[in-house]
Motif scaffolding. Sequence first.
Motif, PDB file in Angstrom:
ATOM      1  N   UNK A  83       3.448   2.217  14.396  1.00 21.43           N
ATOM      2  CA  UNK A  83       4.028   1.159  13.563  1.00 21.43           C
ATOM      3  C   UNK A  83       3.082  -0.035  13.495  1.00 21.43           C
ATOM      4  N   UNK A  84       2.513  -0.407  14.633  1.00 23.14           N
ATOM      5  CA  UNK A  84       1.576  -1.529  14.670  1.00 23.14           C
ATOM      6  C   UNK A  84       0.359  -1.258  13.791  1.00 23.14           C
ATOM      7  N   UNK A  85      -0.206  -0.068  13.921  1.00 21.13           N
ATOM      8  CA  UNK A  85      -1.398   0.280  13.141  1.00 21.13           C
ATOM      9  C   UNK A  85      -1.105   0.286  11.648  1.00 21.13           C
ATOM     10  N   UNK A  86       0.011   0.893  11.271  1.00 17.18           N
ATOM     11  CA  UNK A  86       0.352   0.957   9.844  1.00 17.18           C
ATOM     12  C   UNK A  86       0.691  -0.426   9.293  1.00 17.18           C
ATOM     13  N   UNK A  87       1.365  -1.245  10.082  1.00 18.21           N
ATOM     14  CA  UNK A  87       1.694  -2.600   9.652  1.00 18.21           C
ATOM     15  C   UNK A  87       0.425  -3.420   9.406  1.00 18.21           C
ATOM     16  N   UNK A  88      -0.563  -3.250  10.259  1.00 26.97           N
ATOM     17  CA  UNK A  88      -1.841  -3.950  10.061  1.00 26.97           C
ATOM     18  C   UNK A  88      -2.518  -3.482   8.784  1.00 26.97           C
ATOM     19  N   UNK A  89      -2.437  -2.182   8.499  1.00 23.48           N
ATOM     20  CA  UNK A  89      -3.025  -1.658   7.257  1.00 23.48           C
ATOM     21  C   UNK A  89      -2.301  -2.236   6.046  1.00 23.48           C
ATOM     22  N   UNK A  90      -0.975  -2.330   6.128  1.00 22.43           N
ATOM     23  CA  UNK A  90      -0.192  -2.906   5.034  1.00 22.43           C
ATOM     24  C   UNK A  90      -0.612  -4.357   4.803  1.00 22.43           C
ATOM     25  N   UNK A  91      -0.738  -5.110   5.883  1.00 24.72           N
ATOM     26  CA  UNK A  91      -1.111  -6.530   5.771  1.00 24.72           C
ATOM     27  C   UNK A  91      -2.477  -6.715   5.129  1.00 24.72           C
ATOM     28  N   UNK A  92      -3.377  -5.773   5.381  1.00 26.98           N
ATOM     29  CA  UNK A  92      -4.727  -5.839   4.804  1.00 26.98           C
ATOM     30  C   UNK A  92      -4.791  -5.264   3.392  1.00 26.98           C
ATOM     31  N   UNK A  93      -3.688  -4.664   2.944  1.00 29.31           N
ATOM     32  CA  UNK A  93      -3.688  -4.028   1.626  1.00 29.31           C
ATOM     33  C   UNK A  93      -4.458  -2.724   1.618  1.00 29.31           C
ATOM     34  N   UNK A  94      -4.509  -2.062   2.765  1.00 30.17           N
ATOM     35  CA  UNK A  94      -5.312  -0.850   2.934  1.00 30.17           C
ATOM     36  C   UNK A  94      -4.444   0.406   2.945  1.00 30.17           C
ATOM     37  N   UNK A  95      -4.350   1.096   1.846  1.00 31.18           N
ATOM     38  CA  UNK A  95      -3.743   2.427   1.682  1.00 31.18           C
ATOM     39  C   UNK A  95      -2.231   2.513   1.797  1.00 31.18           C
ATOM     40  N   UNK A  96      -1.584   1.631   2.555  1.00 31.78           N
ATOM     41  CA  UNK A  96      -0.166   1.793   2.857  1.00 31.78           C
ATOM     42  C   UNK A  96       0.685   0.651   2.315  1.00 31.78           C
ATOM     43  N   UNK A  97       1.954   0.972   2.058  1.00 32.45           N
ATOM     44  CA  UNK A  97       2.968  -0.009   1.680  1.00 32.45           C
ATOM     45  C   UNK A  97       4.127   0.123   2.661  1.00 32.45           C
ATOM     46  N   UNK A  98       4.943  -0.925   2.753  1.00 32.71           N
ATOM     47  CA  UNK A  98       6.116  -0.903   3.622  1.00 32.71           C
ATOM     48  C   UNK A  98       7.332  -1.297   2.788  1.00 32.71           C
ATOM     49  N   UNK A  99       7.922  -0.309   2.083  1.00 35.48           N
ATOM     50  CA  UNK A  99       9.032  -0.631   1.183  1.00 35.48           C
ATOM     51  C   UNK A  99      10.308  -1.065   1.899  1.00 35.48           C
ATOM     52  N   UNK A 100      10.512  -0.604   3.124  1.00 33.57           N
ATOM     53  CA  UNK A 100      11.669  -0.983   3.933  1.00 33.57           C
ATOM     54  C   UNK A 100      11.233  -1.081   5.386  1.00 33.57           C
ATOM     55  N   UNK A 101      12.117  -1.599   6.226  1.00 33.83           N
ATOM     56  CA  UNK A 101      11.811  -1.714   7.645  1.00 33.83           C
ATOM     57  C   UNK A 101      11.525  -0.316   8.230  1.00 33.83           C
ATOM     58  N   UNK A 102      10.388  -0.208   8.931  1.00 34.41           N
ATOM     59  CA  UNK A 102       9.950   1.036   9.574  1.00 34.41           C
ATOM     60  C   UNK A 102       9.815   2.213   8.614  1.00 34.41           C
ATOM     61  N   UNK A 103       9.639   1.917   7.352  1.00 34.31           N
ATOM     62  CA  UNK A 103       9.432   2.943   6.332  1.00 34.31           C
ATOM     63  C   UNK A 103       8.106   2.652   5.648  1.00 34.31           C
ATOM     64  N   UNK A 104       7.304   3.689   5.503  1.00 30.85           N
ATOM     65  CA  UNK A 104       5.966   3.514   4.943  1.00 30.85           C
ATOM     66  C   UNK A 104       5.738   4.490   3.798  1.00 30.85           C
ATOM     67  N   UNK A 105       4.873   4.080   2.887  1.00 35.77           N
ATOM     68  CA  UNK A 105       4.453   4.934   1.788  1.00 35.77           C
ATOM     69  C   UNK A 105       2.989   4.632   1.499  1.00 35.77           C
ATOM     70  N   UNK A 106       2.423   5.389   0.592  1.00 35.69           N
ATOM     71  CA  UNK A 106       1.036   5.167   0.201  1.00 35.69           C
ATOM     72  C   UNK A 106       0.973   4.286  -1.028  1.00 35.69           C
ATOM     73  N   UNK A 107      -0.049   3.457  -1.088  1.00 36.74           N
ATOM     74  CA  UNK A 107      -0.297   2.666  -2.290  1.00 36.74           C
ATOM     75  C   UNK A 107      -0.666   3.622  -3.410  1.00 36.74           C
ATOM     76  N   UNK A 108      -0.214   3.340  -4.620  1.00 40.49           N
ATOM     77  CA  UNK A 108      -0.604   4.196  -5.747  1.00 40.49           C
ATOM     78  C   UNK A 108      -2.129   4.164  -5.916  1.00 40.49           C
ATOM     79  N   UNK A 109      -2.683   5.310  -6.220  1.00 41.94           N
ATOM     80  CA  UNK A 109      -4.132   5.375  -6.432  1.00 41.94           C
ATOM     81  C   UNK A 109      -4.466   4.782  -7.792  1.00 41.94           C
ATOM     82  N   UNK A 110      -5.528   3.965  -7.841  1.00 39.46           N
ATOM     83  CA  UNK A 110      -5.928   3.383  -9.143  1.00 39.46           C
ATOM     84  C   UNK A 110      -6.400   4.482 -10.092  1.00 39.46           C
ATOM     85  N   UNK A 111      -6.076   4.285 -11.356  1.00 41.47           N
ATOM     86  CA  UNK A 111      -6.453   5.310 -12.343  1.00 41.47           C
ATOM     87  C   UNK A 111      -7.659   4.936 -13.101  1.00 41.47           C
TER      88      UNK A 111
END
Length: 111
Positions: A83-111
């Motif tokens: 959770x800590x690692x993914x939260x840090x990635x979300x904060x940096x805007x790196x690959x992951x999103x956090x749509x809800x508490x303790x729920x993660x998804x991937x950022x949409x790939x640019x087209x």
Amino acid sequence: MNDETKDLILGVFEASLEAQLRAVRRLRQGEPSTAVPRRHKGLSQVDMAFDILKKARSPLHVSVILERIQTQFAVTVDRESLVSSLTKKVARGDRFLRPEKNTFSLKPEPR
């Protein structure tokens, strides 16, 4: 070399040698290692979570991600660490999103 620089370098060496000596003493006493062996070299826990989320194609709760990592990679990952690692990635805007508490998804790939 001035005294301050010399003292700093010697302090670094001293700390390093003390850590090595503690490790040797633990080995002599037969204490088990606290290091967790990595079975899948090259894949970090974040990389494994990325792979799980990519296959899922939808947001997943961290509990589901952990279960799937265990099933797919035969690795037990610490929940708080992931959770800590993914939260840090979300904060940096790196690959992951956090749509809800303790729920993660991937950022949409640019087209």
